[in-house]
Design an enzyme around this catalytic site. Structure first.
Site, PDB file in Angstrom:
ATOM      1  N   ASP A  68      14.780 -23.464 -82.737  1.00 10.78           N
ATOM      2  CA  ASP A  68      13.899 -24.467 -83.342  1.00 10.78           C
ATOM      3  C   ASP A  68      14.410 -24.897 -84.720  1.00 10.78           C
ATOM      4  O   ASP A  68      15.319 -24.280 -85.273  1.00 10.78           O
ATOM      5  CB  ASP A  68      12.455 -23.952 -83.425  1.00 10.78           C
ATOM      6  N   ASN A 136       0.476 -16.679 -85.986  1.00  9.48           N
ATOM      7  CA  ASN A 136      -0.559 -17.271 -85.134  1.00  9.48           C
ATOM      8  C   ASN A 136      -0.171 -17.227 -83.651  1.00  9.48           C
ATOM      9  O   ASN A 136      -0.769 -17.907 -82.832  1.00  9.48           O
ATOM     10  CB  ASN A 136      -0.813 -18.721 -85.562  1.00  9.48           C
ATOM     11  N   HIS A 138       2.774 -18.195 -82.420  1.00 13.17           N
ATOM     12  CA  HIS A 138       3.731 -19.204 -81.964  1.00 13.17           C
ATOM     13  C   HIS A 138       5.072 -18.561 -81.595  1.00 13.17           C
ATOM     14  O   HIS A 138       5.455 -17.520 -82.122  1.00 13.17           O
ATOM     15  CB  HIS A 138       3.911 -20.341 -82.974  1.00 13.17           C
ATOM     16  N   GLU A 143       3.209 -24.087 -80.805  1.00 13.72           N
ATOM     17  CA  GLU A 143       2.046 -23.675 -81.582  1.00 13.72           C
ATOM     18  C   GLU A 143       0.817 -23.528 -80.683  1.00 13.72           C
ATOM     19  O   GLU A 143       0.737 -24.164 -79.623  1.00 13.72           O
ATOM     20  CB  GLU A 143       1.741 -24.747 -82.648  1.00 13.72           C
TER      21      GLU A 143
HETATM   22  C1  GLP Z   1       9.037 -19.343 -87.745  1.00  7.26           C
HETATM   23  C2  GLP Z   1      10.071 -19.867 -86.731  1.00  7.26           C
HETATM   24  C3  GLP Z   1      10.208 -18.973 -85.535  1.00  7.26           C
HETATM   25  C4  GLP Z   1      10.202 -17.534 -86.020  1.00  7.26           C
HETATM   26  C5  GLP Z   1       8.812 -17.195 -86.493  1.00  7.26           C
HETATM   27  C6  GLP Z   1       8.677 -15.841 -87.116  1.00  7.26           C
HETATM   28  O1  GLP Z   1       8.108 -20.317 -88.055  1.00  7.26           O
HETATM   29  N1  GLP Z   1       9.736 -21.184 -86.252  1.00  7.26           N
HETATM   30  O2  GLP Z   1      11.387 -19.264 -84.827  1.00  7.26           O
HETATM   31  O3  GLP Z   1      10.572 -16.698 -84.956  1.00  7.26           O
HETATM   32  O4  GLP Z   1       8.286 -18.214 -87.327  1.00  7.26           O
HETATM   33  O5  GLP Z   1       9.306 -15.769 -88.367  1.00  7.26           O
HETATM   34  P1  GLP Z   1       9.496 -14.405 -89.164  1.00  7.26           P
HETATM   35  O6  GLP Z   1      10.454 -13.582 -88.381  1.00  7.26           O
HETATM   36  O7  GLP Z   1      10.038 -14.789 -90.508  1.00  7.26           O
HETATM   37  O8  GLP Z   1       8.148 -13.763 -89.249  1.00  7.26           O
END
Ligand code: GLP
Length: 237
Positions: A68, A136, A138, A143
């Site tokens: 993403d 949340n 996602h 989302e």
């Molecule tokens: C972000 C990214 C995701 C990621 C997730 C968790 O918003 N879009 O690809 O896996 O949130 O991030 P983190 O590992 O920093 O908690």
């Protein structure tokens, strides 16, 4: 039912996660990897990159797809997902010609999704999919919503995503994101979900609760036949 494998801390999770990738690549050297960014998997990728010297053949044939991207961010913006993956893994492993990412600044975002979707059709399905867990629920920028989208699409970002640490330094926040869709992820041959830190306790509990709902996209992983969930003690309430 997904049974989490619990490790002492983030380091131990990263070590096991890198090993999971190594084993997957040994089994299928021309595998397609789909990789999330965010803070959780960074050390996993660094550990994988360190393997290059000992086992150069390991990464000589695989392809890598970035999961993403934040809309409107330049590719060389340090907050960009692609920037993170390029600096931790793609450049150290010399994978540039076997790597694809969304261009956050694409003039025509729908056409950009079609481009990435077309590439995935050509090289997919994903063999090894590494995911992080949004607070949340996602996955990528899929989302929570009444319905989810199957393939690469432009996503409206939730407040949880907009509050993500990757954007902390930015005065202007992106208003949209690019992401692979839920069908792309669910069609992966194998999925590894990484969850570390006490802040993820509630999110992990909901992922494993047994309730499957589009309002918590990670819960759909319970329908996938091959999910490895690695977490640390702090994340497990
Ligand atoms: C972000 C990214 C995701 C990621 C997730 C968790 O918003 N879009 O690809 O896996 O949130 O991030 P983190 O590992 O920093 O908690």
């Amino acid at each position: 039912m997904i049974k989490p494998q619990v490790f002492a801390d983030h380091d131990a999770v990263s070590q096991r996660a890198a090993q999971w990738l190594v084993e997957g690549l040994r089994e299928k050297p021309n595998a397609l990897l789909c990789l999330a960014t965010g803070a959780t998997p960074v050390q996993t990728y660094q550990r994988l990159a360190e393997r290059r010297a000992a086992e150069p053949a390991l990464i000589s044939r695989c392809h890598v797809l970035n999961l993403d991207e934040w809309g409107s961010l330049a590719m060389d913006d340090p907050a960009a997902c692609g920037y993170s993956l390029r600096t931790t893994l793609v450049a150290p492993l010399g994978l540039a010609d076997r790597y694809l990412e969304f261009d956050g600044q694409a003039v025509d975002p729908q056409a950009e999704c079609a481009r990435v979707g077309g590439w995935l059709k050509l090289h997919g399905p994903i063999d090894l999919c590494v995911l992080g867990l949004g607070l949340n629920g996602h996955l990528g920028f899929n989302e929570p919503a009444e319905s989810l989208q199957p393939h690469a699409h432009v996503a409206e970002l939730s407040q949880a995503s907009l509050a993500h640490a990757m954007l902390r330094e930015r005065a202007v926040r992106p208003s949209y994101g690019f992401t692979l869709g839920m069908a792309d992820l669910m069609q992966s041959r194998r999925v590894m979900l990484l969850v570390t830190g006490a802040a993820k306790q509630e999110s992990l509990r909901r992922t494993l609760s047994g309730r499957i709902t589009t309002q918590f996209p990670a819960s759909l992983l319970q329908l996938h036949p091959d999910v490895t969930l690695l977490c640390d003690k702090a994340a497990l309430s």
